[in-house]
Design a protein around this motif. Structure first.
Motif, PDB file in Angstrom:
ATOM      1  N   HIS A 105     -20.548   1.284  18.040  1.00 10.48           N
ATOM      2  CA  HIS A 105     -19.925  -0.067  17.587  1.00 10.48           C
ATOM      3  C   HIS A 105     -20.778  -0.775  16.715  1.00 10.48           C
ATOM      4  CE1 HIS A 105     -16.371  -2.229  18.106  1.00 10.48           C
ATOM      5  NE2 HIS A 105     -16.861  -3.245  18.763  1.00 10.48           N
ATOM      6  N   MET A 106     -22.177  -0.880  16.970  1.00 13.08           N
ATOM      7  CA  MET A 106     -23.059  -1.847  16.384  1.00 13.08           C
ATOM      8  C   MET A 106     -23.680  -1.331  15.080  1.00 13.08           C
ATOM      9  SD  MET A 106     -24.816  -4.673  16.534  1.00 13.08           S
ATOM     10  CE  MET A 106     -25.883  -5.073  15.371  1.00 13.08           C
ATOM     11  N   THR A 107     -23.661  -0.077  15.033  1.00 13.13           N
ATOM     12  CA  THR A 107     -24.048   0.661  13.788  1.00 13.13           C
ATOM     13  C   THR A 107     -23.006   0.567  12.558  1.00 13.13           C
ATOM     14  OG1 THR A 107     -25.648   2.085  14.822  1.00 13.13           O
ATOM     15  CG2 THR A 107     -25.044   2.798  12.704  1.00 13.13           C
ATOM     16  N   ILE A 108     -21.577   0.780  13.200  1.00  8.95           N
ATOM     17  CA  ILE A 108     -20.559   0.503  12.480  1.00  8.95           C
ATOM     18  C   ILE A 108     -20.136  -0.907  11.778  1.00  8.95           C
ATOM     19  CG2 ILE A 108     -18.056   0.780  11.994  1.00  8.95           C
ATOM     20  CD1 ILE A 108     -18.254   3.521  13.741  1.00  8.95           C
ATOM     21  N   ALA A 109     -20.708  -1.801  12.861  1.00 14.61           N
ATOM     22  CA  ALA A 109     -20.396  -3.204  12.577  1.00 14.61           C
ATOM     23  C   ALA A 109     -21.454  -3.537  11.422  1.00 14.61           C
ATOM     24  CB  ALA A 109     -20.622  -4.099  13.760  1.00 14.61           C
ATOM     25  N   ALA A 110     -22.587  -2.990  11.510  1.00 12.93           N
ATOM     26  CA  ALA A 110     -23.689  -3.349  10.449  1.00 12.93           C
ATOM     27  C   ALA A 110     -23.261  -2.809   9.002  1.00 12.93           C
ATOM     28  CB  ALA A 110     -25.044  -2.794  10.828  1.00 12.93           C
ATOM     29  N   PHE A 111     -22.532  -1.636   8.936  1.00 12.67           N
ATOM     30  CA  PHE A 111     -22.492  -1.165   7.765  1.00 12.67           C
ATOM     31  C   PHE A 111     -20.980  -1.878   7.141  1.00 12.67           C
ATOM     32  CE2 PHE A 111     -23.620   3.511   9.255  1.00 12.67           C
ATOM     33  CZ  PHE A 111     -25.007   3.062   8.549  1.00 12.67           C
ATOM     34  N   LEU A 112     -20.173  -2.314   8.024  1.00 16.64           N
ATOM     35  CA  LEU A 112     -18.937  -3.058   7.589  1.00 16.64           C
ATOM     36  C   LEU A 112     -19.288  -4.320   6.872  1.00 16.64           C
ATOM     37  CD1 LEU A 112     -15.794  -2.550  10.281  1.00 16.64           C
ATOM     38  CD2 LEU A 112     -15.950  -2.529   7.596  1.00 16.64           C
ATOM     39  N   SER A 113     -20.344  -5.154   7.865  1.00 16.81           N
ATOM     40  CA  SER A 113     -20.944  -6.403   7.583  1.00 16.81           C
ATOM     41  C   SER A 113     -21.273  -6.127   6.257  1.00 16.81           C
ATOM     42  CB  SER A 113     -21.760  -7.027   8.578  1.00 16.81           C
ATOM     43  OG  SER A 113     -21.245  -7.111   9.658  1.00 16.81           O
ATOM     44  N   THR A 114     -22.213  -5.274   6.025  1.00 12.47           N
ATOM     45  CA  THR A 114     -22.956  -5.179   4.394  1.00 12.47           C
ATOM     46  C   THR A 114     -21.825  -4.862   3.584  1.00 12.47           C
ATOM     47  OG1 THR A 114     -24.907  -4.233   5.687  1.00 12.47           O
ATOM     48  CG2 THR A 114     -24.648  -3.770   3.284  1.00 12.47           C
ATOM     49  N   ALA A 115     -20.795  -4.036   3.867  1.00 18.05           N
ATOM     50  CA  ALA A 115     -19.980  -3.722   2.770  1.00 18.05           C
ATOM     51  C   ALA A 115     -19.272  -4.710   2.324  1.00 18.05           C
ATOM     52  CB  ALA A 115     -19.136  -2.530   3.273  1.00 18.05           C
ATOM     53  N   LEU A 116     -18.748  -5.799   3.442  1.00 22.28           N
ATOM     54  CA  LEU A 116     -18.196  -6.914   3.195  1.00 22.28           C
ATOM     55  C   LEU A 116     -18.910  -7.780   2.244  1.00 22.28           C
ATOM     56  CD1 LEU A 116     -16.452  -7.186   6.352  1.00 22.28           C
ATOM     57  CD2 LEU A 116     -15.133  -7.246   4.204  1.00 22.28           C
ATOM     58  N   PHE A 117     -20.155  -8.068   2.552  1.00 19.90           N
ATOM     59  CA  PHE A 117     -21.247  -8.803   1.934  1.00 19.90           C
ATOM     60  C   PHE A 117     -21.415  -8.432   0.114  1.00 19.90           C
ATOM     61  CE2 PHE A 117     -25.814  -9.638   1.408  1.00 19.90           C
ATOM     62  CZ  PHE A 117     -25.805 -10.772   0.651  1.00 19.90           C
ATOM     63  N   VAL A 118     -21.459  -7.128   0.104  1.00 23.31           N
ATOM     64  CA  VAL A 118     -21.609  -6.441  -0.944  1.00 23.31           C
ATOM     65  C   VAL A 118     -20.147  -6.537  -1.954  1.00 23.31           C
ATOM     66  CG1 VAL A 118     -21.953  -4.417  -2.195  1.00 23.31           C
ATOM     67  CG2 VAL A 118     -23.389  -4.637  -0.613  1.00 23.31           C
ATOM     68  N   GLY A 119     -19.213  -6.384  -1.296  1.00 27.45           N
ATOM     69  CA  GLY A 119     -17.913  -6.506  -2.080  1.00 27.45           C
ATOM     70  C   GLY A 119     -17.542  -7.841  -2.361  1.00 27.45           C
ATOM     71  N   ALA A 120     -17.916  -8.936  -1.513  1.00 30.57           N
ATOM     72  CA  ALA A 120     -17.724 -10.248  -1.856  1.00 30.57           C
ATOM     73  C   ALA A 120     -18.605 -10.578  -2.893  1.00 30.57           C
ATOM     74  CB  ALA A 120     -18.182 -11.047  -0.558  1.00 30.57           C
ATOM     75  N   ALA A 121     -19.701 -10.200  -3.049  1.00 30.18           N
ATOM     76  CA  ALA A 121     -20.754 -10.410  -4.175  1.00 30.18           C
ATOM     77  C   ALA A 121     -20.076  -9.998  -5.674  1.00 30.18           C
ATOM     78  CB  ALA A 121     -22.128  -9.818  -4.120  1.00 30.18           C
ATOM     79  N   GLY A 122     -19.509  -8.624  -5.420  1.00 26.58           N
ATOM     80  CA  GLY A 122     -18.823  -8.292  -6.743  1.00 26.58           C
ATOM     81  C   GLY A 122     -17.542  -8.764  -7.087  1.00 26.58           C
ATOM     82  N   ALA A 123     -16.673  -9.366  -6.007  1.00 25.48           N
ATOM     83  CA  ALA A 123     -15.491  -9.786  -6.325  1.00 25.48           C
ATOM     84  C   ALA A 123     -15.932 -11.284  -6.832  1.00 25.48           C
ATOM     85  CB  ALA A 123     -14.595 -10.060  -5.057  1.00 25.48           C
ATOM     86  N   TRP A 124     -17.095 -12.064  -6.731  1.00 24.27           N
ATOM     87  CA  TRP A 124     -17.466 -13.254  -6.795  1.00 24.27           C
ATOM     88  C   TRP A 124     -17.697 -13.045  -8.268  1.00 24.27           C
ATOM     89  CZ3 TRP A 124     -21.929 -15.769  -8.654  1.00 24.27           C
ATOM     90  CH2 TRP A 124     -21.738 -17.289  -8.741  1.00 24.27           C
ATOM     91  N   HIS A 125     -18.341 -12.143  -8.662  1.00 22.43           N
ATOM     92  CA  HIS A 125     -18.717 -12.060 -10.028  1.00 22.43           C
ATOM     93  C   HIS A 125     -17.776 -11.810 -11.047  1.00 22.43           C
ATOM     94  CE1 HIS A 125     -23.405 -12.669 -10.014  1.00 22.43           C
ATOM     95  NE2 HIS A 125     -23.133 -11.860  -8.891  1.00 22.43           N
ATOM     96  N   LEU A 126     -16.779 -10.869 -10.763  1.00 25.81           N
ATOM     97  CA  LEU A 126     -15.617 -10.487 -11.406  1.00 25.81           C
ATOM     98  C   LEU A 126     -14.838 -11.781 -11.649  1.00 25.81           C
ATOM     99  CD1 LEU A 126     -14.623  -7.193  -9.632  1.00 25.81           C
ATOM    100  CD2 LEU A 126     -15.593  -7.472 -12.124  1.00 25.81           C
ATOM    101  N   LEU A 127     -14.784 -12.681 -10.478  1.00 27.58           N
ATOM    102  CA  LEU A 127     -13.583 -13.884 -10.666  1.00 27.58           C
ATOM    103  C   LEU A 127     -14.486 -14.890 -11.650  1.00 27.58           C
ATOM    104  CD1 LEU A 127     -12.943 -14.788  -7.103  1.00 27.58           C
ATOM    105  CD2 LEU A 127     -11.204 -14.367  -8.910  1.00 27.58           C
ATOM    106  N   ARG A 128     -15.716 -14.599 -12.162  1.00 25.61           N
ATOM    107  CA  ARG A 128     -16.423 -15.578 -12.795  1.00 25.61           C
ATOM    108  C   ARG A 128     -16.687 -15.128 -14.365  1.00 25.61           C
ATOM    109  NH1 ARG A 128     -16.543 -17.208  -8.166  1.00 25.61           N
ATOM    110  NH2 ARG A 128     -17.011 -19.447  -7.746  1.00 25.61           N
ATOM    111  N   GLY A 129     -16.007 -13.923 -14.529  1.00 20.50           N
ATOM    112  CA  GLY A 129     -16.044 -13.228 -15.896  1.00 20.50           C
ATOM    113  C   GLY A 129     -17.152 -12.300 -15.959  1.00 20.50           C
ATOM    114  N   ASN A 130     -18.012 -12.201 -14.921  1.00 25.46           N
ATOM    115  CA  ASN A 130     -19.330 -11.334 -15.222  1.00 25.46           C
ATOM    116  C   ASN A 130     -18.856  -9.784 -14.639  1.00 25.46           C
ATOM    117  OD1 ASN A 130     -21.962 -10.134 -15.196  1.00 25.46           O
ATOM    118  ND2 ASN A 130     -22.431 -10.900 -13.290  1.00 25.46           N
ATOM    119  N   ASP A 131     -17.842  -9.180 -15.566  1.00 22.89           N
ATOM    120  CA  ASP A 131     -17.479  -7.837 -15.693  1.00 22.89           C
ATOM    121  C   ASP A 131     -18.349  -6.861 -16.343  1.00 22.89           C
ATOM    122  OD1 ASP A 131     -15.991  -5.590 -15.330  1.00 22.89           O
ATOM    123  OD2 ASP A 131     -13.976  -6.713 -15.900  1.00 22.89           O
TER     124      ASP A 131
END
Length: 470
Positions: free
Chosen positions: A186-212
């Motif tokens: 449960h903890m290991t998958i939570a770490a993977f999910l937390s990181t994926a959401l962090f990385v995904g948010a970074a990518g979405a943030w840049h795409l919203l600002r035109g850094n495509d």
């Protein structure tokens, strides 16, 4: 001071420090494995996008790793200063388990971290990939030993009590105690999910600002795939963890569900929302779904489990806290599943990178993995109360003989120092994320590999970090 007892202040102080600390190892575990995937794909496909992403995220990993080490050292001292009676009682088991973590995981990470961070121009690609893999393996081994120790406190086994101290009689039972496999997964998958959401948010943030660009798209796409895969797996693992908890810590389950008493012959409803009242032994304003609680926790429509009123008042955890911390975790988990499924639908329509409402959703969900992780950790730890070693040693018997004044003063110091030091560290890490990955990303030095910079982890992060653009 604060109208709290020394025991309450000691618990708050440890809870505060562990809440800061657990965030950093979770991201470290996830990012380390992510770096292995990125470098492996670069070696396989020879696509420089993966190498640039590796260099970008390795700088963030270095900052996060440093903060995790520093925040973790404090807790080791707290065992001796604030919980000396626990250390004296359970030290023969918890001491070796934590020592094994240092001798295996920490030494493995320390031995290969320098090569992973600074070795691009100094060793061959194969050896560098091996170093990255060993660092990732070290983070997973570290989680294994820490979870073994904490799980033993939840479901102790393989020991005897001799002269007022626990003595291990079967180390395999100590390590592989009943809750350990579920909690580690449960903890290991939570770490993977937390990181994926962090990385995904970074990518979405840049795409919203035109850094495509291809690098932003790649990390965003990979993160959405990870969320889609990991979220449903986490739900299945969480179900197994819940069944295990019902077997070994039924009072915790009753408190989480806001369930007070059984009705003979009737299934237990699932209380979606309500306000558990510990004094009146009821959940006020309950919004219920009939029999669903039985179906989830016993996999039978008429299944029964003990209500909190069936336990002695001294053995009941705080239902109000557990009820809502559990629902925060589960609610965010459902949103993660929704993010993954909607992302898959948009991918099929070739709108994953352009649907702005979804990009905003992905950005907002960035911290959700860490919030859910903290909520789950609170559920686990507060649900163990009033025991520090479940059914064996009460928390009130584990705390050191300190005054409330001393603990109040140190708590204030911790709050000020932690928010200052780690606030600056987190701010710097977010500025690194805000720069975004670029072609020919920052690496470990000039082509000759010669540099006057000291090879400490933070040296892997660039110095020329501008403020995040508005």
């Amino acid at each position: 001071m604060f109208g709290l007892t020394a025991l309450e202040l000691a618990r708050i102080q440890f809870g505060f420090t562990v809440s800061f600390h657990i965030v950093f190892p979770a991201i470290t575990i996830g990012l380390a494995s992510y770096l292995v995937v990125l470098e492996g794909l670069w070696l396989l496909k020879k696509d420089e996008v993966y190498r640039d992403l590796y260099r970008f995220w390795s700088a963030i990993f270095a900052v996060n790793f440093a903060m995790g080490v520093v925040s973790g050292l404090v807790m080791a001292y707290e065992f001796g200063t604030n919980w000396s009676f626990f250390s004296a009682f359970a030290g023969p088991i918890t001491g070796p388990l934590l020592a094994y973590e240092v001798l295996t995981a920490f030494f493995l990470e320390a031995g290969f971290l320098g090569v992973a961070l600074f070795g691009w121009n100094k060793v061959g690609p194969g050896l560098h990939f091996f170093a990255t893999t060993m660092v990732a393996l070290g983070t997973l081994i570290s989680a294994t030993w820490i979870l073994a120790s904490n799980s033993w406190m939840q479901t102790p086994s393989g020991f005897e009590i001799v002269d007022g101290r626990v003595v291990p009689v079967d180390w395999l039972k100590v390590i592989f105690n009943p809750s350990f496999p579920y909690r580690l997964a449960h903890m290991t998958i939570a770490a993977f999910l937390s990181t994926a959401l962090f990385v995904g948010a970074a990518g979405a943030w840049h795409l919203l600002r035109g850094n495509d660009n291809p690098r932003v798209r790649k990390m965003y796409s990979m993160a959405m795939w990870m969320v889609l895969i990991a979220a449903p797996i986490q739900i299945v693992v969480g179900d197994g963890h819940g069944l295990n908890t019902l077997e070994h810590q039924p009072a915790k389950i009753a408190a989480m569900e806001g369930h007070w008493r059984n009705e003979p012959g009737a299934g237990v409803p699932l209380i979606l929302f309500g306000i558990p009242d510990m004094e009146k032994e009821e959940t006020r304003y309950a919004v219920e779904i009939p029999r669903l609680g039985s179906l989830i926790l016993t996999h039978r429509l008429n299944g029964q489990f003990k209500g909190l009123s069936e336990f002695d008042a001294r053995d009941r955890p705080n239902s109000l806290v557990l009820f809502w911390s559990f629902r925060i975790m589960v609610g965010l988990g459902m949103l993660m599943l929704l993010l993954g499924v909607v992302g898959l639908a948009l991918r099929s329509k070739r709108r994953l990178f352009s649907q702005r409402l979804f990009l905003r959703f992905a950005t907002v969900m960035g911290p959700s993995g860490l919030i859910a992780l903290l909520a789950g950790w609170y559920t686990t730890e507060i649900g163990r109360q009033p025991w520090v070693v479940y059914g064996v040693m009460r928390t009130e018997d584990a705390v050191s003989n300190h005054s409330a004044l001393a603990l109040s003063a140190t708590l204030v110091v911790f709050v000020v120092v932690y928010f200052t030091v780690f606030g600056l560290g987190i701010s710097y890490m977010l500025k690194l994320v805000g720069k975004g990955p670029t072609e020919g990303q920052h690496h470990d030095g000039p082509p000759g590999g010669k540099t006057m910079r000291p090879a400490r982890p933070l040296s892997a992060a660039p110095d020329d970090v501008d403020p995040i653009p508005g």
